[in-house]
Design a protein around this motif. Structure first.
Motif, mmCIF file in Angstrom:
data_model
loop_
_atom_site.group_PDB
_atom_site.id
_atom_site.type_symbol
_atom_site.label_atom_id
_atom_site.label_comp_id
_atom_site.label_asym_id
_atom_site.label_seq_id
_atom_site.Cartn_x
_atom_site.Cartn_y
_atom_site.Cartn_z
ATOM 1 N N ALA A 21 0.826 -1.206 0.000
ATOM 2 C CA ALA A 21 0.000 0.000 0.000
ATOM 3 C C ALA A 21 0.861 1.258 0.000
ATOM 4 O O ALA A 21 0.589 2.220 -0.738
ATOM 5 C CB ALA A 21 -0.938 -0.015 1.203
ATOM 6 N N GLN A 22 1.911 1.263 0.821
ATOM 7 C CA GLN A 22 2.773 2.441 0.901
ATOM 8 C C GLN A 22 3.504 2.691 -0.416
ATOM 9 O O GLN A 22 3.592 3.833 -0.884
ATOM 10 C CB GLN A 22 3.779 2.256 2.034
ATOM 11 C CG GLN A 22 3.159 2.315 3.427
ATOM 12 C CD GLN A 22 4.074 1.738 4.496
ATOM 13 O OE1 GLN A 22 5.222 1.375 4.233
ATOM 14 N NE2 GLN A 22 3.564 1.639 5.710
ATOM 15 N N VAL A 65 1.706 6.725 -6.912
ATOM 16 C CA VAL A 65 0.571 7.515 -7.389
ATOM 17 C C VAL A 65 0.736 8.993 -7.046
ATOM 18 O O VAL A 65 0.529 9.898 -7.872
ATOM 19 C CB VAL A 65 -0.755 6.951 -6.836
ATOM 20 C CG1 VAL A 65 -1.917 7.909 -7.130
ATOM 21 C CG2 VAL A 65 -1.036 5.575 -7.404
ATOM 22 N N GLN A 66 1.170 9.243 -5.794
ATOM 23 C CA GLN A 66 1.350 10.627 -5.374
ATOM 24 C C GLN A 66 2.486 11.281 -6.156
ATOM 25 O O GLN A 66 2.390 12.467 -6.527
ATOM 26 C CB GLN A 66 1.639 10.667 -3.876
ATOM 27 C CG GLN A 66 0.429 10.321 -3.014
ATOM 28 C CD GLN A 66 0.744 10.344 -1.522
ATOM 29 O OE1 GLN A 66 1.617 11.093 -1.083
ATOM 30 N NE2 GLN A 66 0.067 9.508 -0.771
ATOM 31 N N ALA A 110 2.631 1.672 -3.467
ATOM 32 C CA ALA A 110 1.675 2.074 -4.494
ATOM 33 C C ALA A 110 1.237 3.518 -4.299
ATOM 34 O O ALA A 110 1.160 4.306 -5.256
ATOM 35 C CB ALA A 110 0.474 1.139 -4.481
ATOM 36 N N SER A 111 0.953 3.876 -3.055
ATOM 37 C CA SER A 111 0.517 5.240 -2.754
ATOM 38 C C SER A 111 1.601 6.252 -3.114
ATOM 39 O O SER A 111 1.319 7.309 -3.692
ATOM 40 C CB SER A 111 0.159 5.356 -1.273
ATOM 41 O OG SER A 111 -0.197 6.679 -0.936
ATOM 42 N N ALA A 112 2.851 5.909 -2.782
ATOM 43 C CA ALA A 112 3.951 6.827 -3.087
ATOM 44 C C ALA A 112 4.103 7.027 -4.589
ATOM 45 O O ALA A 112 4.352 8.150 -5.059
ATOM 46 C CB ALA A 112 5.250 6.288 -2.495
#
Length: 251
Positions: free
Chosen positions: A237-238, A244-245, A240-242
């Motif tokens: 999750a971390q 995307v951001q 993937a989130s990084a």
């Protein structure tokens, strides 16, 4: 490498956490440098068949295989060890009697009541497994309630118990706080250090679940023998989130 060898070398065990029921994800984790990996059958999405495949993936490396069982039930404790786990974490141990029942499942007679049938354990841990098993398997009683905190000396003075494992989220709930990792300046933080002190007083190893490498290092400096940092699910999750951001931030 074993828990005993790591601890006798003077360093703490770095443990990773597995919640994703996938052999390939486990292989990826097992090749990142962890000392041990725990297959979480309590809050993860992992059934026994999944756990066996994940333990198989772990034992293609030198990483120590562990399981957190769903609850204390003798059958799943013994089956996890028979599948090759060298460490077992048992949730919600609240009294000496519960700790005694748990550790009795880790040892063959006369030290315990583990039934003989190490179908996979003997395959991967050697032909003399039966003679060495009682000292190879490490049992961690989870201390995560007010009741366990109040009974801590009774629990950690039990001779056959190897270690305690602190679950900060349930401990926080039990003490009237919001569940979270890495507490500081709070009754939960004080309770964690108290459990550590009592475990050390009775010659037992102590482990704690953390949410960050920085906090885990602080816990090692405080005297913990094993620290868990994050989980496979959190890392996915971390990451993937990084990504995307970073993408959106770059437009």
């Amino acid at each position: 490498m074993t828990f005993k060898q790591i601890w006798e070398s003077g360093r703490a065990v770095l443990n990773g956490w597995l919640s994703v029921p996938a052999g390939f994800a486990t292989e990826l984790m097992a090749r990142q440098g962890w000392d041990s990996l725990t297959v979480d059958m309590q809050h993860g999405l992992i059934e026994y068949g999944d756990a066996v495949r994940m333990l198989t993936a772990i034992t293609t490396t030198g990483v120590i295989p562990m399981v957190r069982v769903p609850w204390f039930e003798p059958g799943i404790v013994m089956k996890s060890i028979d599948a090759g786990a060298l460490g077992v974490i048992c949730p919600m141990i609240n009294s000496r009697a519960e700790a005694e029942a748990f550790v009795s499942c880790l040892r063959y007679a006369p030290r315990g009541r583990r039934s003989y049938g190490p179908i996979r354990a003997a395959l991967i841990h050697g032909a003399d497994y039966a003679q060495r098993a009682n000292d190879m398997v490490t049992g961690f009683a989870m201390i995560e309630t007010r009741a366990a905190l109040e009974a801590i000396d009774d629990i950690v003075s039990l001779p056959e118990l190897d270690a305690v494992y602190i679950g900060p989220s349930d401990l926080a709930l039990s003490l009237g706080e919001a569940p979270r990792f890495d507490p500081v300046d709070s009754p939960v933080h004080d309770a964690i250090l108290h459990i550590l002190a009592r475990a050390k007083h009775h010659g037992k190893r102590a482990a704690v679940h953390t949410g960050s490498a920085a906090y885990a290092r602080k816990m090692v400096d405080a005297g913990f023998d094993l620290v868990t940092v994050g989980s496979d699910a959190a890392f996915i999750a971390q990451g993937a989130s990084a990504a995307v951001q970073a993408f959106h931030g770059g437009t």
